[in-house]
Each structure stands twice: as C-alpha cells, then as structure tokens.
Design a protein around this motif. Structure first.
Motif, short mmCIF file in Angstrom:
data_model
loop_
_atom_site.label_atom_id
_atom_site.label_comp_id
_atom_site.label_asym_id
_atom_site.label_seq_id
_atom_site.Cartn_x
_atom_site.Cartn_y
_atom_site.Cartn_z
N SER A 226 65.97 34.95 2.70
CA SER A 226 65.18 35.29 1.48
C SER A 226 66.19 35.81 0.47
CB SER A 226 64.03 36.67 1.94
OG SER A 226 64.90 37.76 2.23
N THR A 227 67.54 35.91 0.80
CA THR A 227 68.51 36.64 -0.03
C THR A 227 69.77 35.58 -0.25
OG1 THR A 227 69.60 37.80 1.72
CG2 THR A 227 68.04 38.97 0.37
N THR A 228 69.99 34.79 0.68
CA THR A 228 71.07 33.98 0.91
C THR A 228 70.68 32.49 0.90
OG1 THR A 228 72.74 35.73 1.55
CG2 THR A 228 73.27 33.35 1.81
N PRO A 229 70.58 31.52 -0.01
CA PRO A 229 70.05 30.07 0.17
C PRO A 229 71.15 29.33 1.01
CG PRO A 229 71.01 30.61 -2.08
CD PRO A 229 71.08 31.79 -1.39
N ALA A 230 70.42 28.46 1.83
CA ALA A 230 71.26 27.29 2.23
C ALA A 230 71.26 26.35 1.31
CB ALA A 230 70.37 27.05 3.53
N VAL A 231 72.38 25.37 1.18
CA VAL A 231 72.60 24.44 0.23
C VAL A 231 73.08 23.04 0.75
CG1 VAL A 231 73.89 23.86 -1.91
CG2 VAL A 231 73.21 26.44 -1.67
N LEU A 232 72.21 22.23 0.64
CA LEU A 232 72.64 21.02 1.08
C LEU A 232 73.37 20.15 -0.07
CD1 LEU A 232 72.86 18.55 3.23
CD2 LEU A 232 70.47 17.94 2.58
N THR A 233 74.57 19.62 0.13
CA THR A 233 75.40 18.84 -0.79
C THR A 233 75.37 17.58 -0.25
OG1 THR A 233 76.48 20.96 -1.57
CG2 THR A 233 77.31 18.71 -2.24
N ILE A 234 75.17 16.49 -1.32
CA ILE A 234 75.38 15.23 -0.87
C ILE A 234 76.20 14.45 -1.60
CG2 ILE A 234 74.08 13.06 -0.35
CD1 ILE A 234 71.49 14.77 -0.10
N GLU A 235 77.29 13.73 -0.99
CA GLU A 235 78.33 13.28 -1.83
C GLU A 235 77.89 11.93 -2.55
OE1 GLU A 235 82.37 14.87 0.69
OE2 GLU A 235 81.65 12.47 0.65
N PRO A 236 78.49 11.37 -3.38
CA PRO A 236 78.29 10.32 -4.29
C PRO A 236 78.44 8.96 -3.10
CG PRO A 236 79.61 11.67 -5.82
CD PRO A 236 79.47 12.36 -4.31
N GLY A 237 77.36 8.13 -3.47
CA GLY A 237 77.58 6.96 -2.51
C GLY A 237 77.02 7.09 -1.14
N THR A 238 76.26 8.22 -0.84
CA THR A 238 75.64 8.49 0.59
C THR A 238 74.51 7.88 0.28
OG1 THR A 238 77.13 10.58 0.65
CG2 THR A 238 75.09 10.24 2.17
N ALA B 108 68.67 25.09 -1.48
CA ALA B 108 69.10 24.14 -2.80
C ALA B 108 69.50 22.77 -2.47
CB ALA B 108 70.02 24.87 -3.62
N LEU B 109 69.51 21.86 -2.97
CA LEU B 109 69.62 20.70 -3.09
C LEU B 109 70.58 20.13 -4.14
CD1 LEU B 109 69.77 17.89 -1.35
CD2 LEU B 109 67.71 17.04 -2.62
N ILE B 110 71.86 19.77 -3.74
CA ILE B 110 72.81 19.12 -4.82
C ILE B 110 73.25 17.69 -4.36
CG2 ILE B 110 75.21 19.44 -6.09
CD1 ILE B 110 75.05 22.36 -5.09
N ALA B 111 72.39 17.05 -5.17
CA ALA B 111 72.53 15.55 -4.97
C ALA B 111 73.08 14.75 -6.32
CB ALA B 111 71.33 14.81 -4.35
N GLN B 112 74.44 14.98 -6.29
CA GLN B 112 74.99 14.34 -7.73
C GLN B 112 75.78 13.28 -7.40
OE1 GLN B 112 76.51 18.20 -8.85
NE2 GLN B 112 75.76 17.33 -11.04
N GLY B 113 75.26 11.89 -7.81
CA GLY B 113 76.08 10.71 -7.68
C GLY B 113 76.72 10.39 -8.76
N THR B 114 77.16 9.17 -9.03
CA THR B 114 77.89 8.80 -10.02
C THR B 114 77.31 7.31 -10.53
OG1 THR B 114 79.59 7.56 -9.01
CG2 THR B 114 80.04 9.88 -9.35
N PRO B 115 77.34 6.86 -11.73
CA PRO B 115 76.85 5.74 -12.02
C PRO B 115 77.30 4.33 -11.18
CG PRO B 115 77.47 6.75 -14.22
CD PRO B 115 78.13 7.33 -13.06
N ALA B 116 78.54 4.54 -10.70
CA ALA B 116 79.14 3.38 -9.81
C ALA B 116 78.78 3.84 -8.14
CB ALA B 116 80.57 3.50 -9.79
N LEU B 117 78.37 4.97 -7.83
CA LEU B 117 78.17 5.37 -6.61
C LEU B 117 77.05 6.49 -6.40
CD1 LEU B 117 81.70 6.44 -5.34
CD2 LEU B 117 80.40 4.41 -4.76
N PRO B 118 75.74 5.86 -6.85
CA PRO B 118 74.41 6.84 -6.78
C PRO B 118 74.02 6.88 -5.19
CG PRO B 118 74.04 4.37 -6.93
CD PRO B 118 75.39 4.51 -7.19
N ILE B 119 73.44 7.94 -5.33
CA ILE B 119 73.10 8.51 -3.95
C ILE B 119 71.67 7.90 -3.65
CG2 ILE B 119 72.06 10.53 -2.60
CD1 ILE B 119 74.23 12.15 -4.21
N LEU B 120 71.34 7.17 -2.48
CA LEU B 120 70.14 6.77 -2.03
C LEU B 120 69.35 7.37 -1.12
CD1 LEU B 120 68.23 4.23 -2.33
CD2 LEU B 120 69.79 3.05 -0.69
N PHE B 121 68.28 7.73 -1.56
CA PHE B 121 67.12 8.36 -0.47
C PHE B 121 66.23 7.26 -0.14
CE2 PHE B 121 68.85 11.96 -2.79
CZ PHE B 121 68.94 12.94 -1.93
#
Length: 206
Positions: A76-88, A108-121
């Motif tokens: 409740s005080t410390t979030p878990a963060v999932l970070t996903i790399e570009p191209g994953t 929290a979710l950090i899913a930041q791809g790039t134009p050349a390497l988008p992240i695909l769900f």
C-alpha cells in the motif's frame, strides 16, 4: 566471384549486424551494404500470479509466453513496477489479463517502445481480457507508448481498461479486440494522445 558467403557471428544473444562490400575483377569496389538480425534467448514462460517487486522484461528474452493472469502489485506504500523494454513481445492465452494494482496495493506499468521497436501485447489463441489499470495504479509512472495491444476484449472487456485511474497512452495502437479498443470506468481520466484505435468489434472507446 562467390554467390554465397558464410559469416561467424559474435557470441551471445542480441543484435547482430553484417557488413559486405563487393569488388569486381578490375578492382572496382561497391558501396557497403549491411543487414541486422536479432538473436533472442526466448521464449520465456511466465506463470500466472503477482509481480510484487520491480521487474524488467527484456527484449533479449522475448517472446514472453504468459501462462495465467498477471497482477502487478507491491504494498500500500511501495508500488511494484513492471518495465518492458522496446521490441519485446508478450503473448497471453485465452481469458487472461494483465492487471496493474490490486486492492490497496500499488502497481505501475512502464511499456515504452520506440517507432522502430514497438512493444507488442498479443494473444496466443482465442481472446484475452487485455490490460486493466485499477484504482491503485500509480498514474504518474504508468505509460503505454509506441505499444501495440491486440486481441483482447474477452467477455465484454477491452484491449485497455481503466478504472479510477489515469495513466498515459501515447503513440500506440489498440486493435482487433473482440469488443472495445479502450474502456474508461469510474471517472478514469487518462492522457490519451496520437493513438490508433482500429478494427475492434464494438466501439473504439467506451
């Protein structure tokens, strides 16, 4: 001249680039040509459950094959963060979902791809629910950018659903949902800009 040529690539997974230049019998040289491949260590199998500590899903271990619903939730005080790399690439089976936050526990979710390497769900088969940002999402941290979310919408849901949360969705594509592309519940107020929401069975947003 040789019509084929064998190369020995450097050891280890990752991005490999091969360069070639041609020389004719008169000694004339061509420009340099190159091509790049990516050698992955994947697939990586992820059992369903809760991610309770900061975690990174790396492109080099892609694709990630999800085997059950995943919840990102710390305390409740410390979030878990999932970070996903570009191209994953992340693949979900029928009837599963990715949930950010749970009860009073922050995520929290950090899913930041790039134009050349988008992240695909995407889906393995059938339709998954999609990504669900709950009311204990850490809004200022959570972002989908240069991401593709497709094949969700199981049981009336959407590729991306937000409930009392306000993450950022930017330069992303929400497509091919069994129902909605984007669904906002309980006064959700995300920052949504420069996205493509297309080919969803129901409305693009609801």
């Amino acid at each position: 001249y040789q019509v084929t040529k064998n190369w020995t690539l450097s050891e280890g997974a990752g991005e490999k680039t091969v360069y070639v230049k041609f020389i004719d019998g008169a000694g004339n040289e061509s420009q340099v040509f190159s091509d790049t491949i990516f050698w992955s260590l994947g697939p990586t199998y992820v059992p369903g459950g809760t991610i309770s500590q900061n975690t990174t899903w790396e492109r080099i271990k892609s694709p990630y094959i999800i085997q059950g619903s995943i919840t990102i939730a710390g305390t409740s005080t410390t979030p878990a963060v999932l970070t996903i790399e570009p191209g994953t690439e992340i693949q979900f089976p029928n009837g599963t979902q990715l949930i950010i936050g749970s009860g009073t526990n922050l995520g929290a979710l950090i899913a930041q791809g790039t134009p050349a390497l988008p992240i695909l769900f995407t889906r393995v088969s059938g339709n998954w629910y999609g990504i669900y940002f709950s009311d204990t999402t850490v809004d200022q941290t959570s972002i989908l950018e240069h991401a593709i979310v497709e094949g969700g919408g199981y049981s009336g849901s959407a590729n991306v659903t937000m409930s009392s949360s306000s993450p950022t969705i930017r330069n992303s594509t929400l497509r091919n949902s069994l129902n909605y592309g984007l669904r906002l519940l309980n006064n959700a107020a995300p920052l949504v800009e420069m996205n493509t929401i297309q080919n969803n069975t129901q409305a693009a947003a609801f």
